[in-house]
Motif scaffolding. Sequence first.
Motif, short mmCIF file in Angstrom:
data_model
loop_
_atom_site.label_atom_id
_atom_site.label_comp_id
_atom_site.label_asym_id
_atom_site.label_seq_id
_atom_site.Cartn_x
_atom_site.Cartn_y
_atom_site.Cartn_z
N VAL A 1 16.21 49.96 -68.83
CA VAL A 1 16.05 51.00 -67.80
C VAL A 1 17.24 51.96 -67.87
O VAL A 1 18.05 52.05 -66.95
CB VAL A 1 15.89 50.38 -66.39
CG1 VAL A 1 14.54 49.72 -66.22
CG2 VAL A 1 17.02 49.41 -66.07
N PRO A 2 17.35 52.71 -68.97
CA PRO A 2 18.55 53.54 -69.17
C PRO A 2 18.71 54.67 -68.16
O PRO A 2 19.81 55.16 -67.96
CB PRO A 2 18.34 54.12 -70.58
CG PRO A 2 16.87 54.03 -70.83
CD PRO A 2 16.40 52.82 -70.06
N GLU A 3 17.64 55.04 -67.48
CA GLU A 3 17.71 56.12 -66.50
C GLU A 3 18.31 55.68 -65.17
O GLU A 3 18.74 56.51 -64.37
CB GLU A 3 16.32 56.73 -66.28
CG GLU A 3 15.33 55.83 -65.55
CD GLU A 3 14.74 54.66 -66.35
OE1 GLU A 3 14.09 53.81 -65.73
OE2 GLU A 3 14.93 54.60 -67.58
N GLN A 4 18.38 54.38 -64.93
CA GLN A 4 18.90 53.88 -63.65
C GLN A 4 20.43 53.79 -63.69
O GLN A 4 21.01 53.30 -64.65
CB GLN A 4 18.30 52.53 -63.32
CG GLN A 4 16.82 52.64 -63.00
CD GLN A 4 16.24 51.33 -62.47
OE1 GLN A 4 16.96 50.42 -62.11
NE2 GLN A 4 14.92 51.27 -62.43
N VAL A 5 21.05 54.27 -62.64
CA VAL A 5 22.51 54.35 -62.58
C VAL A 5 23.13 53.02 -62.14
O VAL A 5 24.18 52.62 -62.66
CB VAL A 5 22.94 55.50 -61.64
CG1 VAL A 5 24.42 55.49 -61.38
CG2 VAL A 5 22.50 56.83 -62.23
N ALA A 6 22.53 52.31 -61.21
CA ALA A 6 23.15 51.10 -60.64
C ALA A 6 23.47 50.03 -61.69
O ALA A 6 24.58 49.50 -61.70
CB ALA A 6 22.29 50.53 -59.52
#
Length: 122
Positions: free
Chosen positions: A47-52
């Motif tokens: 999930v490379p788009e998620q920052v957390a």
Amino acid sequence: MNTVTTQGSYASHEETTAERWARAGLYFEAKEYTEAARLLTAVVAEVPEQVAPRLLLARAYYHSAQLGRAEEQLRVVVERDPVEHYAHLMLGRTLQRQGREAEAAPWLRLAAAFAGEPLPED
């Protein structure tokens, strides 16, 4: 990973991204930062788009003294979420730990501004 079915036999279970994320959090809380980073690397890849997850990966790298890797992940976080104040703080601290005070200063000033703290004098 294997799980036991109700009849006592073993069934194969592919660990989900959410399960890996949760397990990584447990390792992080237990201060097992290298193992947390190993799991979080897979989560970030999925999930490379998620920052957390990326921010927690950076923190795991920071606490396990993998400062170059921490810096790399933190730069991605601030690029994707420019108002993530904790990422600015962590990037500044990471640069400080590498002896790069001049590079750290703007990141620490931004973190202070986001937190509503008085800006340090130059």
